[in-house]
Design a protein around this motif. Structure first.
Motif, short mmCIF file in Angstrom:
data_model
loop_
_atom_site.label_atom_id
_atom_site.label_comp_id
_atom_site.label_asym_id
_atom_site.label_seq_id
_atom_site.Cartn_x
_atom_site.Cartn_y
_atom_site.Cartn_z
N MET A 199 0.79 -1.22 0.00
CA MET A 199 0.00 0.00 0.00
C MET A 199 0.84 1.30 0.00
SD MET A 199 -3.60 -0.30 1.62
CE MET A 199 -4.39 -1.79 2.24
N PRO A 200 1.86 1.39 0.80
CA PRO A 200 2.63 2.63 0.84
C PRO A 200 3.11 3.08 -0.52
CG PRO A 200 3.30 1.21 2.61
CD PRO A 200 2.33 0.44 1.79
N ARG A 201 3.37 4.33 -0.63
CA ARG A 201 3.80 5.04 -1.85
C ARG A 201 2.78 4.91 -2.98
NH1 ARG A 201 9.40 7.16 -3.90
NH2 ARG A 201 8.47 8.59 -5.36
N LYS A 202 2.24 6.03 -3.35
CA LYS A 202 1.25 6.05 -4.43
C LYS A 202 1.95 6.07 -5.79
CE LYS A 202 -2.55 8.20 -2.05
NZ LYS A 202 -3.33 9.41 -1.76
N LYS A 203 1.19 5.81 -6.84
CA LYS A 203 1.74 5.92 -8.20
C LYS A 203 2.04 7.39 -8.47
CE LYS A 203 -1.25 2.14 -9.35
NZ LYS A 203 -2.70 2.01 -9.60
N ALA A 204 3.02 7.59 -9.33
CA ALA A 204 3.52 8.95 -9.59
C ALA A 204 2.40 9.93 -9.90
CB ALA A 204 4.50 8.91 -10.75
N SER A 205 1.40 9.47 -10.62
CA SER A 205 0.33 10.36 -11.06
C SER A 205 -0.46 10.94 -9.89
CB SER A 205 -0.61 9.62 -12.01
OG SER A 205 -1.20 8.53 -11.33
N GLN A 206 -0.48 10.21 -8.79
CA GLN A 206 -1.28 10.72 -7.67
C GLN A 206 -0.43 11.03 -6.45
OE1 GLN A 206 -3.75 7.31 -6.13
NE2 GLN A 206 -3.59 6.64 -8.28
N GLU A 207 0.83 11.34 -6.70
CA GLU A 207 1.68 11.70 -5.58
C GLU A 207 1.29 13.03 -4.97
OE1 GLU A 207 6.00 9.50 -5.66
OE2 GLU A 207 5.84 11.68 -5.57
N LEU A 208 1.52 13.09 -3.69
CA LEU A 208 1.20 14.29 -2.92
C LEU A 208 2.31 15.33 -3.11
CD1 LEU A 208 -1.14 14.81 -0.98
CD2 LEU A 208 0.34 14.07 0.88
N THR A 209 1.91 16.58 -3.23
CA THR A 209 2.92 17.65 -3.30
C THR A 209 2.63 18.68 -2.22
OG1 THR A 209 1.62 19.00 -4.80
CG2 THR A 209 3.12 17.40 -5.80
N ARG A 210 3.63 19.47 -1.92
CA ARG A 210 3.47 20.56 -0.96
C ARG A 210 2.34 21.48 -1.40
NH1 ARG A 210 6.76 24.40 1.82
NH2 ARG A 210 7.62 23.39 3.67
N ASP A 211 2.32 21.76 -2.69
CA ASP A 211 1.30 22.66 -3.22
C ASP A 211 -0.12 22.14 -3.02
OD1 ASP A 211 2.87 24.69 -3.96
OD2 ASP A 211 2.53 24.53 -6.13
N MET A 212 -0.30 20.84 -3.27
CA MET A 212 -1.63 20.26 -3.09
C MET A 212 -2.09 20.43 -1.65
SD MET A 212 -1.10 16.71 -5.19
CE MET A 212 -2.55 15.91 -4.50
N ILE A 213 -1.18 20.18 -0.74
CA ILE A 213 -1.51 20.29 0.68
C ILE A 213 -1.86 21.72 1.05
CG2 ILE A 213 -0.65 19.97 3.02
CD1 ILE A 213 1.25 17.81 1.83
#
Lengths: 188, 188
Positions: free
Chosen positions: A1-15
Motif C-alpha cells: 500500500m505505501p507510496r502512491k503511483k507517480a500520477s497521484q503523488e502528494l505535493t506541498r502545493d496540493m496540501i
DNA sequence: CTCTCTATTTGACCAGTGGTCAATAATATT
DNA sequence: AATATTATTGACCACTGGTCAAATAGAGAG
C-alpha cells in the motif's frame, strides 16, 4: 500500500491548496491535519513528510496573506485622491483585510505561537513597518513613530473586537468609518 | 469506590478555587478538566456532576473578574486628583487589568464562545457600559457614544497586542502611557 | 436498626486532536 | 536486474472535552 503511483503523488502545493481552502471557512483549530488528508485522499501522516508540523504548514499559507496585505496598502497609496482621504483608506483597508480574513488575521497578528513564531512575528513586524511608512507618507505633517504605533494598535483593536461578531467587513463598515475618523483625529 | 466520605466530598467551591489557581498561570486551553481533577484527587468525571461543562466552570470564574474590573474603574473615579488625570487613569487601569490577567481577559473580551456565550457577552457589555459612564463622567465636555466606543476599542487593541509578548502591565507601562495620551487626544 | 432512596463518584468509554515511526511499495539510480 | 531512495500508510502515543452505567456513602423513613 505505501507510496502512491507517480500520477497521484502528494505535493506541498496540493496540501497548501487544500489547507488554504479549509482555512477560508474555518479557523486554525477547526482545520485538522486529518480533515486536510481526508480531502486529499491520503493519510494524515503523509502530510508530515512534507511539513514539519501544522504550524509550518499554516505559516506557509499565512505568508501569502502578509504579502497580500502589504500590497493592498501600497495600492491604496497609489490610488487617486487627496492624501487625507487616502490615509483614511489605508486604515479602512487594514480593517477590511482583517475582517474579511479573520482566521488568517488571528494567526498573523493575534497568536503568539511558540512554534514557528519567529517567522510569523517577523512578517507581522514587516507589515507594521509598511503601515508606518504608508501613514507617514500620506500625512500632511511629520508624525511621531509612537503615534503611528498607537494608530496601528487602535486599528488592531477594531479588528480584534469585531472578529467573530461580524462575518465580513461590510457588516462593520459604518463603525469602521467612525473608528478611522477617531484615529485620524488623534494623529492630527 | 464511588462516592467519597463526607469529609472529602467535592464542592463547587473547591473546583472553582483550583481551576482559578491554574487559570492564573495557564490559559483556558492549557487548563484541562483532568489537571484540575488530579490536583483535587478526584476523577475528571466528578467535575461534570458540579458543572455542565468546561465553559460553565470557567464562566463562573470569569464572573468574579468582571466584578473586579468594574470595581477598579469605579475606584479610579473616586480617587483624588483632577478629572483629566483620572480619565487617563481609567484607561491605564483597564490596560493594567488586561495585561495582568491575560488569560482571563482573553475569555472576557476576545473569545466569542458558542457555548456559555450569552452570559459572558452580557457581562462584557456591562463592563463596557461602566467604562462609557466613567469616561463621560470624567470628561470636561459632552462626548459622543461612538467616540467612547472607539476609545474602548483602542484600549482593547493595546491589551490584545501586548498580550503574550509581555508578561505583566509593568513591562508595557511606558507604551501604555503613550497610548492613553493618544486616545485622550482623539477625545479632545 | 434496617431498609430504601438519593446524591455523589468512579472509571471505562467515545470521538477527536497533533505528532511519530517502522514497515512497505513505487520510483530512481546504479 | 539489483540496489538505493523516496513517499506513504496505518498503527500507535499522549492528550483533549464529554458521557454514562455502575457502585457506594449518607439521609430519611418505618
Amino acid at each position: 500500500m505505501p507510496r502512491k503511483k507517480a500520477s497521484q503523488e502528494l505535493t506541498r502545493d496540493m496540501i497548501v491548496k487544500e489547507a488554504r481552502k479549509q482555512f477560508e471557512r474555518k479557523d486554525f483549530h477547526q482545520v485538522s491535519m486529518r480533515s486536510i488528508a481526508q480531502e486529499l485522499d491520503c493519510s494524515h501522516g503523509a502530510i508530515y513528510y512534507h511539513f514539519k508540523n501544522k504550524a509550518e504548514l499554516f505559516y506557509t499559507i499565512i505568508e501569502e496573506y502578509f504579502i497580500s496585505l502589504n500590497k493592498r496598502m501600497e495600492d491604496t497609496v497609489n490610488d487617486p485622491g487627496d492624501k487625507h482621504g487616502k490615509l483614511k483608506n489605508v486604515f479602512l483597508c487594514f480593517i477590511e483585510f482583517g475582517l474579511d480574513h479573520q482566521s488568517q488575521y488571528e494567526i498573523m497578528f493575534m497568536t503568539r505561537n511558540k512554534e514557528v513564531d519567529g517567522l510569523s512575528h517577523e512578517a507581522a513586524n514587516l507589515s507594521y513597518q509598511k503601515f508606518a511608512e504608508t501613514v507617514q507618507l500620506l500625512s500632511h505633517k511629520r508624525l511621531l513613530i509612537k503615534d503611528i504605533y498607537s494608530a496601528f494598535i487602535s486599528l488592531h483593536g477594531f479588528v480584534s473586537h469585531y472578529s467573530g461578531s461580524v462575518s465580513s467587513y461590510k457588516e462593520a463598515i459604518d463603525a469602521a468609518q467612525v473608528h478611522a475618523d477617531f484615529i485620524l483625529k488623534a494623529l492630527d
